[in-house]
Design a protein around this motif. Structure first.
Motif, mmCIF file in Angstrom:
data_model
loop_
_atom_site.group_PDB
_atom_site.id
_atom_site.type_symbol
_atom_site.label_atom_id
_atom_site.label_comp_id
_atom_site.label_asym_id
_atom_site.label_seq_id
_atom_site.Cartn_x
_atom_site.Cartn_y
_atom_site.Cartn_z
ATOM 1 N N SER A 179 -1.449 -1.021 -4.544
ATOM 2 C CA SER A 179 -0.765 -1.167 -3.259
ATOM 3 C C SER A 179 -1.075 -2.552 -2.719
ATOM 4 O O SER A 179 -2.113 -3.145 -3.033
ATOM 5 C CB SER A 179 -1.236 -0.106 -2.265
ATOM 6 O OG SER A 179 -2.592 -0.322 -1.907
ATOM 7 N N TYR A 268 4.937 0.504 -2.330
ATOM 8 C CA TYR A 268 4.292 -0.745 -2.741
ATOM 9 C C TYR A 268 3.281 -1.216 -1.697
ATOM 10 O O TYR A 268 2.261 -1.810 -2.036
ATOM 11 C CB TYR A 268 5.340 -1.829 -2.981
ATOM 12 C CG TYR A 268 6.217 -1.580 -4.180
ATOM 13 C CD1 TYR A 268 5.668 -1.305 -5.428
ATOM 14 C CD2 TYR A 268 7.609 -1.604 -4.069
ATOM 15 C CE1 TYR A 268 6.473 -1.067 -6.531
ATOM 16 C CE2 TYR A 268 8.425 -1.375 -5.167
ATOM 17 C CZ TYR A 268 7.849 -1.102 -6.396
ATOM 18 O OH TYR A 268 8.647 -0.872 -7.487
ATOM 19 N N THR A 270 1.484 0.748 0.594
ATOM 20 C CA THR A 270 0.314 1.614 0.789
ATOM 21 C C THR A 270 -0.199 2.283 -0.479
ATOM 22 O O THR A 270 -1.306 2.827 -0.481
ATOM 23 C CB THR A 270 0.659 2.726 1.803
ATOM 24 O OG1 THR A 270 1.654 3.596 1.223
ATOM 25 C CG2 THR A 270 1.191 2.137 3.104
ATOM 26 N N GLY A 271 0.617 2.307 -1.543
ATOM 27 C CA GLY A 271 0.241 3.038 -2.746
ATOM 28 C C GLY A 271 0.605 4.500 -2.705
ATOM 29 O O GLY A 271 0.362 5.231 -3.664
ATOM 30 N N ARG A 375 1.242 6.049 -10.119
ATOM 31 C CA ARG A 375 0.242 6.118 -9.045
ATOM 32 C C ARG A 375 -0.388 7.504 -8.947
ATOM 33 O O ARG A 375 -1.597 7.620 -8.743
ATOM 34 C CB ARG A 375 0.906 5.707 -7.724
ATOM 35 C CG ARG A 375 1.124 4.201 -7.642
ATOM 36 C CD ARG A 375 2.149 3.788 -6.603
ATOM 37 N NE ARG A 375 2.210 2.321 -6.498
ATOM 38 C CZ ARG A 375 2.854 1.556 -7.370
ATOM 39 N NH1 ARG A 375 3.506 2.100 -8.381
ATOM 40 N NH2 ARG A 375 2.849 0.241 -7.221
#
Length: 820
Positions: A179, A268, A270-271, A375
């Motif tokens: 992130s 993208y 914060t993940g 992720r």
């Protein structure tokens, strides 16, 4: 992970020179695979002005424009010359300032601009839309610039989209760095800088509460530890703002529309992966739109967003509506039946945390990998689900004109809590071998997001790691973090103290090293491939599984092509050959020593013997002005094995022609078994062309594979001493006619056995074939035999008697005829 330098600058202070940051990232353990300039290096894309716009003579929707690009295009006198460009955009008009892609430009998506003819009219470029430039999803017409826009300026420079993207390799234990915010925290700790991350917030919540219109149920908390749902009403689906499209593009995705781009942007940022459902497509049950997270039913089907109909298994997790119909594949991809379309008005936003194991297996089994699954496989921070959803709501409000419903439905059965770990600064210094100040430890860990509180006595620090760092669990984990940020290069090298200890290699370790030394001396290069292998590697090679046990499956492989432990080193080496050939390296000589894994249903652990394997392709060197090296062949590999055994002082080495049915991956007639006495220790030969083709290789490859453990069992530290012969030997020639399929090895063994103790040496010096003189299906093999006695000079009678005995024996055992 693709990291936009321009985006990263908004979160943490960075050095002006990108290479300085790259060096610091590499120093602290983050590999940077590529540095890609974006925007400014978009060659042949410039600003321009349309001088004239006339209807196309053979089209009712295209126009022929003359576009001024300044000094970017000149005539023979060096004066500016306009470009003739055929354009089909509805908003093209004379006087407009536009972005022009000239001949030679390469646009996002690898679109190459060439001179062309459109219905008989030449066109020397393209007037671009924002979507064609990768700046937004708007493709309704060309991008129109302000009237004061200059002419002939590089588009990246004028639009302010010049950027540098770092392609970073993120290790599986660092999901936080997948992130931008997590990467900014890492960079801040690396550079010793504080982060200044500003996140958007919802301005106003209105309308019915989310809980009044949506219900969420999780059937198995082991598959989904948290599910947060938000509702957005009055969403206007359309192109994204330029800044949003630019950042999504830099991160590696293609701008689609504002709804999809917002969810991708927040992922993208914060993940946390998000998914947007069309709320109207989620049926109402008992007055609310019902969402159920459950295991898939055996044989259940779902059509995913890529249009593929996929059959599911109970190990997979789905999101279903209240009627039981699957509307998304949890953690991987949404369903086509709940897709957001241009007509969508209300959106149901999902922010959830799914099981890494189930997600990984689903992705692998279906061959479906997405940014979300990557992720989830590495573990998403459940504590951040609500914050990511709130950020997305703020962006929906700003970019989509949405009204954010009040509150959220947040099912969180077992909230994540980070444990406190005691970190002893003295222990850190002792383990690291460096005098690292305690203040540095506190500041570095705090910049990584840890809460650090000194104990009352000052002997240790109470450290609480952020929930986004699942790799920080024990004291030693924090010691590693401190040392990583301090820098291994700052630790003074010292020789470890040794008191009353004698070190050294064991005999087996010395022999292991001797194997590598012998092969390197023979011209091979050592390599190292993965112990993991792709399922079906042996089948692809054509190698039989007899003697190699059962495949040892990986429960949670990192990638789909590493689903089991290898049972042969050769497939990995062949992939290395293919890689080298694809990159212009024609001569490849590689070897590897490593373990293979043979599973058994009767054993808790697989057998792990050590093997040594090699591949030879090409020649020993390049062509020169006066010579051309011969291609590497079977005998080069055989010579390497012989020299290896000579170095290890292995006696009784022999080779036996390999049977094609037992070695289908080798070429018949160019393959042999390697034996020590009667024990088979390996094989060598030319790899079959059909096997090579399945690995993408079109060149001849010779390979061998030996059981290194078995080979070293026959190794000796010293050979028995034999006196140098002082008495003369007597040489005799022997020519025998045998069947064509008789091999050299068998002949030598029979002659040696028949010759007795007086036969000192055998050498084949001629093979002759003639259907008339020798006979059809026959061949003549001529050997030079040396007879010698250790204690006396042989007489003619001794040799004659030995030869007579030898001829009688081999005539019977080989069915041979002696030629006069």
């Amino acid at each position: 992970m693709r990291v936009s330098y321009e985006w990263l600058k908004t979160m943490v202070d960075l050095p002006d020179d990108v290479s300085d940051l790259v060096a610091e990232l590499v120093r602290t353990g983050t590999e940077v695979e590529a540095v890609e300039p974006v925007g400014a290096d978009l060659d042949h894309v410039v600003t321009g002005r349309i001088l004239s716009c006339e209807p196309h003579p053979d089209s009712d929707h295209m126009h022929v424009t003359m576009v001024d690009v300044g000094m970017r295009n000149v005539d023979g006198n060096g004066d500016p010359a306009p470009l003739q460009i055929v354009c089909g955009a509805p908003n093209v008009a004379a006087g407009e300032h536009v972005v022009v892609a000239m001949v030679g430009a390469v646009l996002p998506g690898d679109v190459k601009i060439k001179k062309s003819k459109l219905r008989g009219v030449e066109s020397w470029g393209m007037n671009c839309s924002a979507r064609e430039l990768g700046l937004s999803g708007d493709h309704e017409g060309i991008m129109v610039l302000p009237d004061d826009a200059p002419v002939g300026v590089p588009a990246g420079e004028y639009l302010g989209v010049s950027d540098v993207v770092l392609d970073c390799e993120i290790t599986p234990n660092r999901p936080d760095c997948l992130s931008m915010t997590g990467f900014a925290v890492e960079v801040g700790a690396t550079l010793g800088e504080d982060t200044h991350i500003e996140l958007p917030a919802v301005r106003h919540e209105a309308g019915p509460a989310t809980k009044d219109s949506v219900s969420v149920a999780i059937e198995d908390p082991g598959r989904c530890s948290r599910y947060c749902a938000r509702v957005l009403r009055g969403v206007k689906v359309g192109p994204s703002p330029e800044w949003l499209a630019r950042r999504v593009t830099a991160a590696g995705s293609r701008p689609i529309n504002n709804v999809v781009d917002v969810t991708n942007y927040v992922m993208y940022l914060t993940g946390q992966p998000l998914h947007a459902f069309d709320l109207a497509k989620v049926p109402v049950v008992d007055g609310r739109h019902a969402v159920v997270v459950r295991p898939a039913r055996d044989g259940e089907h779902i059509v995913t967003l890529d249009g593929q109909d996929r059959e599911l298994t109970p190990d997979m997790t789905v999101i279903s509506d209240g009627n039981g119909e699957a509307i998304a594949l949890a953690g991987v991809m949404g369903g086509e039946n709940s897709e957001v379309e241009e007509s969508t008005c209300d959106v149901l936003l999902e922010s959830a945390c799914f099981s890494p194991g189930h997600t990984s297996r689903t992705s692998r089994d279906l061959g479906l990998m997405s940014e979300a699954s990557i992720r989830y496989e590495r573990k998403v921070d459940a504590a951040g689900c609500d914050e990511a959803a709130a950020i997305a709501c703020a962006l929906f409000e700003a970019c989509c004109g949405a009204e954010v419903a009040r509150g959220a439905v947040d099912v969180y059965p077992d909230p994540v809590k980070a444990d406190t770990v005691a970190l002893r600064p003295a222990r850190v210094r002792e383990l690291c071998g460096a005098d690292i100040p305690t203040d540095f430890m506190v500041e570095s860990l705090a910049r990584l997001g840890c809460v650090v509180v000194p104990s009352r006595l000052g002997a240790y620090l109470d450290v609480v790691p952020p929930t986004s760092r699942p790799d920080l669990e024990r004291e030693i984990d924090f010691v590693e973090e401190v040392l990583r940020l301090w820098g291994m290069g700052e630790v003074e090298p010292t020789i470890p103290g040794a008191v009353n200890h004698s070190g050294g290699l064991t005999r087996r370790q010395r022999l292991d090293k001797a194997v590598g030394e012998a092969l390197r001396a023979g011209g091979l290069c050592e390599t190292l491939t993965y112990n993991f292998a792709e399922s079906g590697d042996l089948e692809r090679l054509g190698m039989v599984e007899d003697g190699r046990g059962q495949a040892v499956r990986i429960l949670n492989p990192l990638t789909a092509d590493q689903g089991e432990m290898r049972r042969s080193i050769v497939p990995g080496l062949l992939r290395s050959v293919a890689y080298n050939l694809d990159h212009g390296v024609d001569d490849v000589m590689l070897y590897e020593q490593g373990r293979v894994f043979f599973g058994s249903p009767d054993a808790a652990q697989p057998a792990e013997p050590r093997y040594v394997s090699a591949v030879l392709c090409g020649a020993w060197g390049p062509d020169t002005w006066d010579s051309k090296p011969l291609p590497l062949d079977f005998f080069d590999a055989k010579g390497l094995v012989e020299e290896l055994c000579r170095q290890l002082k292995v006696e009784r080495l022999r080779f036996k022609a390999a049977k094609p049915e037992r070695y289908p991956w080798l070429q018949p007639g160019r393959a042999a078994e390697v034996l020590c006495g009667r024990q088979r220790i390996g094989w060598l030969g030319n790899v079959h062309p059909s096997s090579l083709a399945r690995f993408g290789i079109e060149r001849d490859v010779v390979a061998f594979e030996l059981d290194q453990d078995a080979l070293l069992d026959h190794a000796q530290d010293q050979l028995p001493y034999r006196d140098i012969p002082t008495l003369p030997g007597v040489e005799q020639d022997l020519a025998i006619v045998v069947d064509e399929d008789m091999d050299y090895e068998t002949c030598v063994q029979r002659i040696q056995s028949a010759g007795g103790r007086l036969l000192a040496d055998i050498r084949l010096f001629d093979v002759y074939r003639d259907p008339v003189r020798v006979g059809p299906g026959k061949k003549s093999m001529a050997f030079a035999l040396t007879f010698r006695a250790p204690d006396r000079t042989l007489t003619a009678a001794d040799v004659e008697k030995a030869m007579e005995k030898l001829v009688n024996k081999i005539s019977k055992s080989l069915g041979a005829e002696v030629r006069s």
